[in-house]
Design a protein around this motif. Structure first.
Motif, mmCIF file in Angstrom:
data_model
loop_
_atom_site.group_PDB
_atom_site.id
_atom_site.type_symbol
_atom_site.label_atom_id
_atom_site.label_comp_id
_atom_site.label_asym_id
_atom_site.label_seq_id
_atom_site.Cartn_x
_atom_site.Cartn_y
_atom_site.Cartn_z
ATOM 1 N N ALA A 61 0.831 -1.205 0.000
ATOM 2 C CA ALA A 61 0.000 0.000 0.000
ATOM 3 C C ALA A 61 0.868 1.258 0.000
ATOM 4 C CB ALA A 61 -0.930 -0.002 1.200
ATOM 5 N N ALA A 62 1.934 1.262 0.792
ATOM 6 C CA ALA A 62 2.832 2.418 0.798
ATOM 7 C C ALA A 62 3.503 2.595 -0.560
ATOM 8 C CB ALA A 62 3.881 2.251 1.895
ATOM 9 N N LEU A 91 1.079 1.995 11.106
ATOM 10 C CA LEU A 91 1.137 1.673 9.684
ATOM 11 C C LEU A 91 -0.075 2.228 8.947
ATOM 12 C CD1 LEU A 91 2.342 -2.034 9.908
ATOM 13 C CD2 LEU A 91 3.626 -0.157 8.869
ATOM 14 N N ALA A 92 -1.259 1.970 9.496
ATOM 15 C CA ALA A 92 -2.481 2.425 8.820
ATOM 16 C C ALA A 92 -2.536 3.944 8.762
ATOM 17 C CB ALA A 92 -3.702 1.867 9.537
ATOM 18 N N ASP A 101 -5.363 12.807 -0.333
ATOM 19 C CA ASP A 101 -6.806 12.917 -0.118
ATOM 20 C C ASP A 101 -7.528 11.585 -0.303
ATOM 21 O OD1 ASP A 101 -6.523 15.619 0.364
ATOM 22 O OD2 ASP A 101 -6.983 16.202 -1.703
ATOM 23 N N ALA A 102 -6.917 10.623 -0.982
ATOM 24 C CA ALA A 102 -7.588 9.341 -1.228
ATOM 25 C C ALA A 102 -7.744 8.531 0.050
ATOM 26 C CB ALA A 102 -6.831 8.544 -2.283
ATOM 27 N N GLY A 103 -6.713 8.535 0.907
ATOM 28 C CA GLY A 103 -6.817 7.916 2.214
ATOM 29 C C GLY A 103 -6.694 6.408 2.237
ATOM 30 N N PHE A 104 -7.071 5.840 3.382
ATOM 31 C CA PHE A 104 -6.829 4.423 3.670
ATOM 32 C C PHE A 104 -7.984 3.868 4.489
ATOM 33 C CE2 PHE A 104 -4.844 0.904 6.075
ATOM 34 C CZ PHE A 104 -4.214 0.208 5.043
ATOM 35 N N PRO A 163 0.968 9.342 13.371
ATOM 36 C CA PRO A 163 0.309 10.626 13.535
ATOM 37 C C PRO A 163 -0.989 10.478 14.326
ATOM 38 C CG PRO A 163 -0.165 9.744 11.375
ATOM 39 C CD PRO A 163 0.787 8.774 12.037
ATOM 40 N N ALA A 164 -1.277 11.446 15.134
ATOM 41 C CA ALA A 164 -2.521 11.527 15.907
ATOM 42 C C ALA A 164 -2.697 12.983 16.291
ATOM 43 C CB ALA A 164 -2.444 10.643 17.151
#
Length: 303
Positions: A61-62, A91-92, A101-104, A163-164
């Motif tokens: 995915a990355a 990871l997610a 902008d597509a995201g996961f 990130p959070a």
């Protein structure tokens, strides 16, 4: 409804080049998302169904996030007990940010290979309880800059997460068809992601999931199924999984899913065994047929 493609990240002839081609073809045909399956230890039982080489879903995915812009990515599913929840959360969330902008989408499930669990040293019989606890820990890591967690299977104090809280809205699609999976989706997911469901099973399950979600004080998860495509010139018999049969039956399946309120449908061209699988061009032709004859991917309308 939105439509996605299951990327076939395994088997003879699979390479970084062919995987990028799969994803690019899906995007160019008009599919809006692509999802990737999960195995870490390719034990003999896994190899018999999903043969090596098997490319890691998060690394792939990355890789694709930097090469196929505009295509939402996800997992179908991540076997949650296989990784520490902080690793899965990171990871997610990282891929969600790397993909713009597509995201996961994090697909979440318990897996099926007892041999793979044994190889990884994880108790197979406790996989459901581990999954529930790890999903709670993943949620916390996404919503708290410094998180602590005390559970039966994992405990930690004052861990800085990143990130959070940017990943707080990252959706979880809970996979599985069993009653336990349905309850897990109701309590812990934004989507219920059954594989090869029948229409009768969906109609029976959705009211139960809605009641379970209401009891938990949360909205019912969206219906986001994965359909195995096995198209044939002649109609299939009654009681078949959705996606099996003629093109006309597939149209009817998608119309029925829309009536049930499905928001996303993942299409899987893998027939189920290596011996039945054709070439990459065969896979592409199936997806082209759906785009040309079955559904308008730009609008989501069945043709």
């Amino acid at each position: 409804m939105r439509y996605g493609v299951n990327l076939l990240n395994f088997g003879s002839g699979t390479t970084p080049k062919t995987l990028t081609r799969q994803a690019t073809d899906a995007r160019d045909l008009g599919y809006t998302f692509a999802m990737i399956s999960d195995h870490i230890a390719v034990t003999p039982d896994v190899h018999g169904v999903y043969p090596a080489p098997f490319y890691d879903q998060f690394l792939l995915a990355a890789h694709l996030a930097g090469r196929v812009p505009g295509l939402r990515l996800g997992t179908t599913i991540t076997v949650i007990p296989y990784r520490h929840p902080l690793q899965t959360a990171r990871l997610a969330a990282n891929i969600d940010q790397l993909n713009g902008d597509a995201g996961f989408i994090l697909g979440a499930g318990v897996g099926w290979s007892a041999a793979e669990y044994e190889t990884l040293g994880i108790p197979f019989r406790e996989r459901g309880a581990i999954t529930d606890e790890y999903l709670a820990a993943i949620r916390a890591a996404w919503t708290e800059e410094t998180t602590s967690f005390q559970g039966r299977y994992v405990s930690y104090e004052d861990v800085h997460t990143a990130p959070a809280p940017a990943a707080a809205q990252l959706p979880v699609w809970v996979g599985g068809n069993s009653p336990a999976a349905q309850r897990r989706a109701a309590r812990l997911g934004e989507g219920w992601h059954p594989f090869m469901p029948t229409l009768e099973a969906l109609r029976a399950a959705l009211p139960l999931i809605a009641r379970e979600a209401e009891a938990a004080g949360r909205p019912a998860p969206a219906l986001v199924p994965r359909l195995q495509l096995r198209l044939a010139p002649q109609p299939d018999t009654a009681g078949r999984p959705l996606g099996h049969g003629s093109v006309d039956q597939l149209r009817g399946d998608l119309e029925a899913l829309a009536e049930l309120g499905a928001t996303d449908v993942l299409l899987d061209a893998y027939p189920g065994t290596p011996g039945e699988r054709g070439t990459a061009e065969d896979d592409r032709r199936v997806l082209e047929l759906v785009a040309e004859k079955v559904v308008d991917l730009a609008t989501g309308d069945v043709r």
